[in-house]
Design a protein around this motif. Sequence first.
Motif, PDB file in Angstrom:
ATOM      1  N   GLY A 194      46.620  40.085  30.741  1.00 56.32           N
ATOM      2  CA  GLY A 194      46.756  38.764  31.345  1.00 56.32           C
ATOM      3  C   GLY A 194      46.823  38.829  32.859  1.00 56.32           C
ATOM      4  O   GLY A 194      46.214  38.002  33.555  1.00 56.32           O
ATOM      5  N   THR A 195      47.524  39.808  33.380  1.00 58.50           N
ATOM      6  CA  THR A 195      47.624  39.973  34.832  1.00 58.50           C
ATOM      7  C   THR A 195      46.271  40.350  35.419  1.00 58.50           C
ATOM      8  O   THR A 195      45.873  39.844  36.475  1.00 58.50           O
ATOM      9  CB  THR A 195      48.667  41.055  35.173  1.00 58.50           C
ATOM     10  OG1 THR A 195      49.923  40.695  34.608  1.00 58.50           O
ATOM     11  CG2 THR A 195      48.815  41.210  36.682  1.00 58.50           C
ATOM     12  N   ARG A 196      45.567  41.234  34.736  1.00 57.11           N
ATOM     13  CA  ARG A 196      44.232  41.617  35.220  1.00 57.11           C
ATOM     14  C   ARG A 196      43.307  40.406  35.293  1.00 57.11           C
ATOM     15  O   ARG A 196      42.572  40.227  36.274  1.00 57.11           O
ATOM     16  CB  ARG A 196      43.621  42.662  34.288  1.00 57.11           C
ATOM     17  CG  ARG A 196      44.293  44.010  34.286  1.00 57.11           C
ATOM     18  CD  ARG A 196      43.494  44.954  33.427  1.00 57.11           C
ATOM     19  NE  ARG A 196      44.245  46.135  33.035  1.00 57.11           N
ATOM     20  CZ  ARG A 196      43.785  47.076  32.235  1.00 57.11           C
ATOM     21  NH1 ARG A 196      42.578  46.966  31.743  1.00 57.11           N
ATOM     22  NH2 ARG A 196      44.536  48.121  31.928  1.00 57.11           N
ATOM     23  N   GLN A 197      43.324  39.578  34.248  1.00 58.82           N
ATOM     24  CA  GLN A 197      42.444  38.418  34.232  1.00 58.82           C
ATOM     25  C   GLN A 197      42.789  37.438  35.344  1.00 58.82           C
ATOM     26  O   GLN A 197      41.898  36.836  35.952  1.00 58.82           O
ATOM     27  CB  GLN A 197      42.517  37.730  32.868  1.00 58.82           C
ATOM     28  CG  GLN A 197      41.911  38.538  31.724  1.00 58.82           C
ATOM     29  CD  GLN A 197      40.466  38.933  32.003  1.00 58.82           C
ATOM     30  OE1 GLN A 197      39.668  38.107  32.454  1.00 58.82           O
ATOM     31  NE2 GLN A 197      40.143  40.190  31.742  1.00 58.82           N
ATOM     32  N   GLU A 198      44.078  37.262  35.609  1.00 59.02           N
ATOM     33  CA  GLU A 198      44.480  36.389  36.709  1.00 59.02           C
ATOM     34  C   GLU A 198      43.970  36.922  38.047  1.00 59.02           C
ATOM     35  O   GLU A 198      43.492  36.171  38.900  1.00 59.02           O
ATOM     36  CB  GLU A 198      46.011  36.258  36.746  1.00 59.02           C
ATOM     37  CG  GLU A 198      46.607  35.455  35.603  1.00 59.02           C
ATOM     38  CD  GLU A 198      46.270  33.980  35.688  1.00 59.02           C
ATOM     39  OE1 GLU A 198      45.922  33.505  36.783  1.00 59.02           O
ATOM     40  OE2 GLU A 198      46.345  33.302  34.649  1.00 59.02           O
ATOM     41  N   LEU A 199      44.068  38.230  38.233  1.00 59.45           N
ATOM     42  CA  LEU A 199      43.596  38.835  39.481  1.00 59.45           C
ATOM     43  C   LEU A 199      42.084  38.741  39.607  1.00 59.45           C
ATOM     44  O   LEU A 199      41.560  38.454  40.689  1.00 59.45           O
ATOM     45  CB  LEU A 199      44.039  40.300  39.545  1.00 59.45           C
ATOM     46  CG  LEU A 199      45.525  40.530  39.867  1.00 59.45           C
ATOM     47  CD1 LEU A 199      45.916  41.971  39.551  1.00 59.45           C
ATOM     48  CD2 LEU A 199      45.819  40.212  41.324  1.00 59.45           C
ATOM     49  N   ILE A 200      41.376  38.985  38.505  1.00 55.78           N
ATOM     50  CA  ILE A 200      39.909  38.882  38.529  1.00 55.78           C
ATOM     51  C   ILE A 200      39.484  37.457  38.861  1.00 55.78           C
ATOM     52  O   ILE A 200      38.572  37.223  39.663  1.00 55.78           O
ATOM     53  CB  ILE A 200      39.321  39.332  37.186  1.00 55.78           C
ATOM     54  CG1 ILE A 200      39.490  40.843  37.012  1.00 55.78           C
ATOM     55  CG2 ILE A 200      37.839  38.974  37.096  1.00 55.78           C
ATOM     56  CD1 ILE A 200      39.109  41.346  35.631  1.00 55.78           C
ATOM     57  N   SER A 201      40.154  36.485  38.235  1.00 56.59           N
ATOM     58  CA  SER A 201      39.831  35.083  38.500  1.00 56.59           C
ATOM     59  C   SER A 201      40.101  34.717  39.955  1.00 56.59           C
ATOM     60  O   SER A 201      39.285  34.049  40.603  1.00 56.59           O
ATOM     61  CB  SER A 201      40.644  34.188  37.565  1.00 56.59           C
ATOM     62  OG  SER A 201      40.414  32.825  37.850  1.00 56.59           O
ATOM     63  N   GLU A 250      44.970  33.526  50.175  1.00 52.95           N
ATOM     64  CA  GLU A 250      46.433  33.529  50.067  1.00 52.95           C
ATOM     65  C   GLU A 250      46.866  33.619  48.604  1.00 52.95           C
ATOM     66  O   GLU A 250      47.811  34.362  48.275  1.00 52.95           O
ATOM     67  CB  GLU A 250      47.005  32.272  50.725  1.00 52.95           C
ATOM     68  CG  GLU A 250      46.916  32.304  52.247  1.00 52.95           C
ATOM     69  CD  GLU A 250      47.409  31.014  52.878  1.00 52.95           C
ATOM     70  OE1 GLU A 250      47.888  30.125  52.119  1.00 52.95           O
ATOM     71  OE2 GLU A 250      47.324  30.879  54.114  1.00 52.95           O
ATOM     72  N   ALA A 251      46.202  32.874  47.717  1.00 53.30           N
ATOM     73  CA  ALA A 251      46.551  32.927  46.298  1.00 53.30           C
ATOM     74  C   ALA A 251      46.299  34.318  45.731  1.00 53.30           C
ATOM     75  O   ALA A 251      47.120  34.863  44.973  1.00 53.30           O
ATOM     76  CB  ALA A 251      45.758  31.880  45.527  1.00 53.30           C
ATOM     77  N   PHE A 252      45.166  34.914  46.093  1.00 53.84           N
ATOM     78  CA  PHE A 252      44.846  36.256  45.611  1.00 53.84           C
ATOM     79  C   PHE A 252      45.836  37.282  46.153  1.00 53.84           C
ATOM     80  O   PHE A 252      46.313  38.159  45.417  1.00 53.84           O
ATOM     81  CB  PHE A 252      43.425  36.622  46.026  1.00 53.84           C
ATOM     82  CG  PHE A 252      43.058  38.056  45.751  1.00 53.84           C
ATOM     83  CD1 PHE A 252      42.911  38.515  44.458  1.00 53.84           C
ATOM     84  CD2 PHE A 252      42.870  38.953  46.796  1.00 53.84           C
ATOM     85  CE1 PHE A 252      42.586  39.835  44.196  1.00 53.84           C
ATOM     86  CE2 PHE A 252      42.549  40.272  46.550  1.00 53.84           C
ATOM     87  CZ  PHE A 252      42.397  40.712  45.241  1.00 53.84           C
ATOM     88  N   ALA A 253      46.165  37.176  47.444  1.00 56.16           N
ATOM     89  CA  ALA A 253      47.106  38.119  48.055  1.00 56.16           C
ATOM     90  C   ALA A 253      48.476  38.022  47.400  1.00 56.16           C
ATOM     91  O   ALA A 253      49.132  39.043  47.141  1.00 56.16           O
ATOM     92  CB  ALA A 253      47.208  37.849  49.555  1.00 56.16           C
ATOM     93  N   ASP A 254      48.924  36.803  47.118  1.00 57.06           N
ATOM     94  CA  ASP A 254      50.226  36.624  46.467  1.00 57.06           C
ATOM     95  C   ASP A 254      50.228  37.226  45.065  1.00 57.06           C
ATOM     96  O   ASP A 254      51.209  37.855  44.648  1.00 57.06           O
ATOM     97  CB  ASP A 254      50.582  35.145  46.389  1.00 57.06           C
ATOM     98  CG  ASP A 254      50.947  34.557  47.751  1.00 57.06           C
ATOM     99  OD1 ASP A 254      51.243  35.339  48.674  1.00 57.06           O
ATOM    100  OD2 ASP A 254      50.923  33.318  47.881  1.00 57.06           O
ATOM    101  N   LEU A 255      49.143  37.033  44.317  1.00 59.39           N
ATOM    102  CA  LEU A 255      49.060  37.597  42.968  1.00 59.39           C
ATOM    103  C   LEU A 255      49.044  39.120  43.001  1.00 59.39           C
ATOM    104  O   LEU A 255      49.690  39.776  42.170  1.00 59.39           O
ATOM    105  CB  LEU A 255      47.806  37.070  42.263  1.00 59.39           C
ATOM    106  CG  LEU A 255      47.895  35.681  41.646  1.00 59.39           C
ATOM    107  CD1 LEU A 255      46.526  35.259  41.129  1.00 59.39           C
ATOM    108  CD2 LEU A 255      48.910  35.649  40.515  1.00 59.39           C
ATOM    109  N   MET A 256      48.310  39.679  43.960  1.00 59.89           N
ATOM    110  CA  MET A 256      48.228  41.127  44.057  1.00 59.89           C
ATOM    111  C   MET A 256      49.598  41.724  44.377  1.00 59.89           C
ATOM    112  O   MET A 256      50.015  42.728  43.766  1.00 59.89           O
ATOM    113  CB  MET A 256      47.210  41.523  45.131  1.00 59.89           C
ATOM    114  CG  MET A 256      46.926  43.012  45.205  1.00 59.89           C
ATOM    115  SD  MET A 256      45.451  43.365  46.189  1.00 59.89           S
ATOM    116  CE  MET A 256      45.905  42.688  47.775  1.00 59.89           C
ATOM    117  N   GLU A 257      50.314  41.098  45.303  1.00 57.67           N
ATOM    118  CA  GLU A 257      51.650  41.590  45.645  1.00 57.67           C
ATOM    119  C   GLU A 257      52.615  41.407  44.475  1.00 57.67           C
ATOM    120  O   GLU A 257      53.447  42.283  44.191  1.00 57.67           O
ATOM    121  CB  GLU A 257      52.166  40.858  46.881  1.00 57.67           C
ATOM    122  CG  GLU A 257      53.489  41.402  47.394  1.00 57.67           C
ATOM    123  CD  GLU A 257      53.952  40.710  48.658  1.00 57.67           C
ATOM    124  OE1 GLU A 257      55.128  40.923  49.037  1.00 57.67           O
ATOM    125  OE2 GLU A 257      53.166  39.947  49.260  1.00 57.67           O
TER     126      GLU A 257
END
Length: 312
Positions: A194-201, A250-257
């Motif tokens: 689930g985390t991977r899919q969120e990051l890919i999206s 910003e959304a991607f950076a927050d998810l990655m962190e």
Amino acid sequence: MLNEFWKSVAGKLAERWAAVAGPALVFWVGGLLAWMYSEGGTSALGSPSRWMGTQSAVVQVVVLVAALCGVLASGMVVGRLTDPVLRLLEGYWPALAGGLRRRLVRAVGSRAQQRADRLRRLAGTVASGGGTPEERAEFIRLDRLHRRVPATPDRHMPTRIGNTLRASESRPVDKYGLNIVAIWPQLWLVLPDGTRQELISARGTVNSSVGAIIWGVAFMGFAPLAWWAVPVGLVVACAAWWSWLPRHVEAFADLMEAAVDIHRRALYEQLRWPLPQTPAEERALGDRLTVYLVRGSDSDSPRFTPPATAGS
């Protein structure tokens, strides 16, 4: 940056083709409208339509397939340009632009220092529940902006996009000693699906925003056919640059962190690395773990935890 890693991340085939073909189709429909404008309107379609009507079914199919392939090919070209254009937007510029880059980095550092000074002055008042509504709103705004810039000047980038991504890459080093740029492939393998899919999206929306900038700039090339191609292309490119891309980055950076914050324990456990017991110990162990994954080690410490107790 993690661009090389993200190049290897694949989504579903149908979704990838839709992502490629959709913007390209819009671009070429816009080009068709520009051509029709230069030829006097919809009457310009009369000659091509009559020609198609006189051809056999095989020729018509070939023409349509060729047109579709051209649309897809242009979309693939823009897709290939997304990563190098993103790096330019981050501030990874050639040596010829070194002087400009240094001046912009100094300006970023100066603004960051001014924000930090103002935050310190406001912190005491706001933290105690005092201050005017305007001061509290200013504190929240400055804190949000300050978070989007790396903590140390040597990590500063010349652009907003670059600083946002560099800050999210740097904070795990400061908090946990983990250099996620170096060890991201290993961390990626222990992330839940689930985390991977969120990051890919999230990364896909970043790429789409960069693609919009490219398409907008390219659309201005239809200016010899229609004067309005320049303002339309400029509006699309500027909207993507000033609004869509920063928001999605910003959304991607927050998810990655956040992925590091929540799932770093899984990396320790999978590598049978002893779990840290305090924040200070975690920074030291995280730094050693990064070195171990990048270069290996002949050291006798730390000792690997037994598999049966790794998750306890």
